[in-house]
Design an enzyme around this catalytic site. Structure first.
Site, PDB file in Angstrom:
ATOM      1  N   GLY A 538       0.837  -1.187   0.000  1.00 54.69           N
ATOM      2  CA  GLY A 538       0.000   0.000   0.000  1.00 54.69           C
ATOM      3  C   GLY A 538       0.873   1.238   0.000  1.00 54.69           C
ATOM      4  O   GLY A 538       2.101   1.151   0.033  1.00 54.69           O
ATOM      5  N   VAL A 543       1.462  -4.923   3.236  1.00 51.91           N
ATOM      6  CA  VAL A 543       0.378  -5.556   3.983  1.00 51.91           C
ATOM      7  C   VAL A 543       0.590  -7.067   3.941  1.00 51.91           C
ATOM      8  O   VAL A 543       0.879  -7.622   2.883  1.00 51.91           O
ATOM      9  CB  VAL A 543      -0.997  -5.217   3.362  1.00 51.91           C
ATOM     10  N   ASP A 654      -7.281   9.075  -0.392  1.00 55.69           N
ATOM     11  CA  ASP A 654      -6.749   8.117  -1.363  1.00 55.69           C
ATOM     12  C   ASP A 654      -7.802   7.070  -1.726  1.00 55.69           C
ATOM     13  O   ASP A 654      -7.548   5.880  -1.697  1.00 55.69           O
ATOM     14  CB  ASP A 654      -5.474   7.469  -0.815  1.00 55.69           C
TER      15      ASP A 654
END
Ligand SMILES: *[C@@H]1O[C@H](CO)[C@@H](O)[C@H](O)[C@H]1NC(C)=O
Ligand SMILES: *[C@@H]1O[C@H](CO)[C@@H](O)[C@H](O)[C@H]1NC(C)=O
Ligand SMILES: *[C@@H]1O[C@H](CO)[C@@H](O)[C@H](O)[C@H]1NC(C)=O
Ligand SMILES: *[C@@H]1O[C@H](CO)[C@@H](O)[C@H](O)[C@H]1NC(C)=O
Ligand SMILES: *[C@@H]1O[C@H](CO)[C@@H](O)[C@H](O)[C@H]1NC(C)=O
Ligand SMILES: *[C@@H]1O[C@H](CO)[C@@H](O)[C@H](O)[C@H]1NC(C)=O
Ligand SMILES: *[C@@H]1O[C@H](CO)[C@@H](O)[C@H](O)[C@H]1NC(C)=O
Ligand SMILES: *[C@@H]1O[C@H](CO)[C@@H](O)[C@H](O)[C@H]1NC(C)=O
Ligand SMILES: *[C@@H]1O[C@H](CO)[C@@H](O)[C@H](O)[C@H]1NC(C)=O
Ligand SMILES: *[C@@H]1O[C@H](CO)[C@@H](O)[C@H](O)[C@H]1NC(C)=O
Ligand SMILES: *[C@@H]1O[C@H](CO)[C@@H](O)[C@H](O)[C@H]1NC(C)=O
Ligand SMILES: *[C@@H]1O[C@H](CO)[C@@H](O)[C@H](O)[C@H]1NC(C)=O
Length: 849
Positions: A538, A543, A654
């Site tokens: 990300g 992640v 975002d």
């Protein structure tokens, strides 16, 4: 007397109902299925398939069939398709001889239908409906032998696990035959067969006339099937000296079930349908005769078919051939087949003959082709092989990796039939022709040169232009100032913020479910952050997927070290964010803070993110209109909650397809929503040239002036909405005008009154989705991406407009309709933001140092 008999019968059927309530999947010799009610069925162990009596369409005739439990209208097999029962008097049972039969209680004589003639007199057989839809007859001796199975006698459906093909030893074939009509499952006109000759191909016949051909197998798909076959299903082709067949199995690993069938419908359409319980409708994923060029021999011999604009077609002779003038109807275009320009004088060899290459084609009919399975054969050897036989008309160097056939050389003998041209993909075909004289050759060469030079020049200019643009864009992005999230009030913003945070924190501490994880626990859960557990990268760090010792699956976001925030501040932020709970937000379970490490622990979302489905040619077909609307509305509700309904008031900054995760029911969940807070404050200190956001989703005022407000999220939402409807990315979008992005194209079409042209073709044409509802959504999307923030609706307006038929203002021209870097007109949009931000979260722009 009569009533006594009735009582007996009632007792009998009660017994049966009782017996069948437990949904059995097996009948043995003394059991039968009668046509007395819905309870008289066999249900496979996993409850996927049902066997019983049914009436197709509007007919009152009764048949024994197998269908999907979840979708009764999808009948996949019919036993007595040619011998209907006129009333509810049918019985399906194992006969005294051990055979599976259907008898009519009103009729004497032999059974209406029987599966097998078993010679051993025995009643020790049982029939079982398996979970893949196969009905098998086996002896009751635990041998596991199968003496008969329905998969060996397909009707009009090819199910996963079933083999369709030809046994070279016995000469028996398994093929599909269409129904006569929706009311009559008797054998209709159409059949689908695997022709074992040459390089085996699937043929669709009407009677005995071929109407479609798959082309030869090319290792992972058919030469004439322009669609990947293996996204959810492993499609397999087996060719050996004993048999040749195709089969497929389900390899999809979603949390929901997904079914597929190849079906030959009664109007002769061979199609692949997919059903999932996320979207419980049968969706056509592929169809054999979609374009005119798919029709067998559309253009005649040595002529290649190309699809043109309005789903029409054009025929063009292959190189070295000219239209067949003696064909009366020929318009001089090769639609009646083509003939050689120069006669082939066989035997003179290479000096007088040459091979002309035809690129991107569906290989011609291979019934009379020969395949040389020699992996090491070079193209020259292939060519030599063809030259050595006077009847050889062309060859192709193929790579047939599937089915153990290896790669090799395919050569054709006789007329080259049913060639079609693709704009991309396909194979190369080399056509044998008599060598042209040198004069003609030079002429051709000159023409090519004349044509290529300007094209190359143009490409060079475009390339330079693009690079220049890119550089400018980079410069613009680099210069972005940095911003911090503050809360506006009449009081000093800093003061307001700290009191607000303190109050929230107190509450959070009292009833927070947030857990603090020990680093060792997270390390164990993620297998020390092993790369195999990495789910993605990300904007704020990688992640990982993890599994806690209690079995719970988690997603761990390992924040980049440079967030620069102090530990206490970070903890406070996380505790606040953990309090945000909404069905359209990913749930934060806890965090882990130790030494340099800061990690956020989220619930794990099994179905990945929206972009994984939306921008994939195949997976996108799982998202039909209703599901897409649900996703759009879900995202809108989630953003609205962040903006307005939560205590924190968060601007996401975002929003994009990859930040929308999907739960097991494909409900959208916004992720990364607290990041703006966590990173916002520290950015100015830690990381001065970082812009949060993703090009293509950024509003003009944010991209150009670093100003953001709830309206910049609205902009991103608008982009996302248009992407969901069109199935295309805003950037990287390529349609006609290469400089126009998705928003620009949507706007142009909208102005021309053709708004629906933007809709993803995967959602079907015309009446497959409600046009007015889709148009309303596009309208909302266009309102969200308007240039001026003050013109854009708020999220609460958006949610309202999406769910109510309300009058909406016409949209103005959106921002950034071109893919150019945004450097014009920056001042006007900046003032727009400044003037509209009174009662909302505002931004203080802090210049980066
Ligand atoms: C079927 O019924 C007959 C007579 O009622 C009995 O002799 C036979 O054993 C039964 N067969 C099975 C397989 O249960
Ligand atoms: C059944 O009959 C109805 C009314 O006549 C008709 O509308 C419908 O299309 C028919 N369905 C089929 C499958 O033939
Ligand atoms: C199958 O059908 C039964 C009812 O006939 C229903 O209770 C069950 O939920 C169904 N199973 C599935 C997987 O659809
Ligand atoms: C079964 O036997 C009958 C009579 O002997 C015959 O007519 C029929 O064709 C046979 N069926 C099969 C599938 O062999
Ligand atoms: C396959 O079987 C069908 C029906 O039995 C028959 O019409 C067809 O010719 C067979 N095809 C081949 C290739 O033998
Ligand atoms: C075969 O499938 C691949 C993707 O799996 C695709 O790129 C290719 O174009 C396909 N071939 C044809 C002829 O469609
Ligand atoms: C299929 O198998 C047959 C028999 O083994 C062989 O003659 C033929 O060349 C094979 N076809 C392909 C395309 O591999
Ligand atoms: C599907 O078939 C392939 C090849 O036969 C096999 O490797 C794979 O395990 C199968 N997958 C499933 C889900 O059965
Ligand atoms: C499917 O997913 C489950 C759960 O996520 C996993 O345990 C399993 O290994 C996966 N299977 C395959 C074939 O990827
Ligand atoms: C068969 O499929 C074609 C193409 O999908 C469709 O137009 C037609 O209506 C279908 N026929 C029936 C009877 O469903
Ligand atoms: C040319 O067209 C005529 C009339 O359609 C046909 O009889 C003849 O066979 C064709 N010739 C070739 C080489 O295809
Ligand atoms: C070429 O084809 C003709 C007619 O089909 C046949 O008589 C001849 O034997 C073939 N020649 C070769 C070398 O295969």
């Amino acid at each position: 007397m009569v009533s006594h008999k009735r009582l007996l019968m009632n007792t009998f059927s009660l017994f049966l109902v009782f017996q069948f309530c437990h949904s059995i999947d097996t009948i043995t010799a003394n059991q039968s299925i009668t046509d007395d009610g819905d309870s008289q069925i066999l249900v496979s162990a996993g409850k996927h398939f049902v066997l019983g009596f049914f009436s197709p369409g509007n007919s009152s005739n009764r048949y024994v069939g197998i269908w999907y439990n979840a979708s009764k209208q999808m009948v996949v097999w019919v036993a007595n398709r040619e011998k209907p029962i006129k009333g509810s008097t049918g019985v399906f049972k194992i006969s005294r001889e051990g055979n599976l039969v259907i008898i009519d209680r009103n009729q004497e004589g032999p059974p209406l239908w029987s599966a097998n003639n078993i010679s051993i007199p025995s009643n020790k057989y049982f029939a079982k409906l398996l979970d893949n839809g196969n009905l098998v007859l086996s002896p009751q001796d635990d041998s596991g032998n199968i003496v008969w199975q329905s998969f060996d006698y397909p009707t009009h459906t090819h199910l996963p696990g079933m083999q369709l093909g030809f046994n070279r030893q016995t000469g028996k074939n398994k093929s599909l035959t269409s129904w006569k009509s929706p009311d009559d499952p008797a054998s209709g006109d159409y059949s689908l067969q695997l022709d074992p000759q040459g390089s085996p191909q699937l043929f669709l016949y009407k009677g005995s006339v071929p109407v479609w051909r798959s082309g030869p197998w090319m290792g992972d798909n058919w030469s004439g099937v322009h669609q990947p076959m293996g996204t959810f299903f492993h499609y397999q082709y087996v060719n050996s000296s004993d048999e040749v067949y195709v089969t497929y199995n389900n390899t999809a690993n979603f949390t929901f079930s997904i079914y597929a069938v190849f079906m030959l419908n009664d109007s002769g359409s061979f199609q692949w349908l997919i059903w999932s319980n996320v979207q419980p409708v049968w969706t056509r994923y592929w169809e054999a005769l979609k374009e005119r060029c798919d029709e067998y021999g559309r253009c005649g011999g040595y002529s290649s078919c190309t699809t043109n604009a309005n789903n029409g077609f054009e025929c063009a002779c292959v190189p070295g051939f000219q239209p067949n003038k003696s064909g009366a109807a020929a318009g001089g275009d090769g639609s009646e087949g083509c003939v050689r320009e120069r006669r082939l004088e066989c035997g003179l060899g290479k000096a007088e003959e040459e091979f002309l290459k035809l690129e991107h084609v569906k290989l011609p009919d291979t019934v009379a082709a020969r395949v040389l399975n020699d992996r090491s054969m070079s193209q020259e050897e292939c060519e030599k092989e063809c030259l050595s036989n006077c009847n050889c008309t062309g060859y192709s160097k193929v790579n047939i990796s599937g089915g153990g056939s290896g790669s090799g050389c395919m050569s054709w003998y006789g007329e080259l039939m049913d060639i079609r041209h693709y704009s991309d993909g396909g194979q190369d075909l080399y056509v044998r022709v008599a060598r042209r004289n040198s004069k003609g050759f030079n002429k051709r060469r000159m023409l090519v040169a004349l044509l290529t030079v300007p094209v190359i020049l143009l490409a060079f200019i475009l390339c330079c232009y693009y690079l220049l643009q890119k550089r400018q864009r980079k410069v613009t992005t680099k210069m972005q100032p940095h911003q911090e999230l503050l809360f506006n009030s009449n009081a000093n913003p800093e003061e307001f913020k700290s009191s607000f945070v303190a109050a929230e924190l107190q509450e959070a501490e009292i009833n927070s479910e947030l857990s603090f994880f020990d680093l060792s626990v997270v390390v164990a859960a993620t297998d020390n952050f092993s790369s195999s557990n990495k789910l993605g990268q990300g904007g704020f760090g990688p992640v990982y997927k993890g599994r806690l010792s209690n079995g719970q699956e988690i997603a761990v976001k390992r924040l980049s070290k440079y967030s620069g925030q102090g530990i206490v501040e970070f903890k406070n932020e996380v505790m606040l964010i953990a309090k945000l709970q909404h069905r359209n937000l990913v749930r934060l379970l806890g965090c882990c803070i130790q030494d340099e490490e800061k990690m956020l622990i989220y619930e794990y979302m099994p179905n990945k993110s929206l972009d994984y489905f939306l921008f994939d040619e195949t997976r996108r077909q799982l998202l039909q209109w209703e599901k897409r609307l649900e996703i759009i509305v879900g995202i809108a509700r989630g953003v609205l909650y962040l903006h307005q309904d939560s205590l924190l008031r968060i601007i996401h900054r975002d929003l994009k397809a990859s930040n929308i995760l999907l739960d097991s029911d494909m409900n959208p969940k916004i992720s990364d929503f607290g990041m703006a807070r966590i990173f916002g404050r520290s950015q100015t200190e830690a990381n001065t040239n970082r812009v949060v956001g993703t090009y293509g989703y950024m509003s003009p005022e944010y991209a150009m002036d670093g100003l953001f407000s709830v309206k910049s999220d609205v902009f991103s939402f608008g982009v996302l909405l248009l992407e969901i409807i069109s199935g295309k990315k805003n950037t990287g979008y390529n349609y006609k005008d290469p400089y126009m992005n998705l928003i620009g194209h949507a706007w142009e079409l909208w102005r021309e009154g053709k708004g629906l042209d933007i809709v993803d073709s995967c959602m079907g044409e015309g009446d497959c989705y409600p046009g007015d509802e889709v148009l309303r959504c596009i309208h909302v999307g266009l309102l969200c991406v308007q240039e001026s923030p003050s013109d854009r609706p708020t999220m609460s307006n958006v949610v309202f407009m999406l769910s109510n038929q309300t009058i909406m203002p016409p949209p103005n021209q959106p921002a950034f309709i071109m893919k150019r870097a945004p450097y014009a007109d920056s001042s006007s949009s900046a003032t727009g933001t400044a003037s509209c931000s009174i009662n909302e979260v505002t931004i203080s722009v802090v210049e980066g140092r």
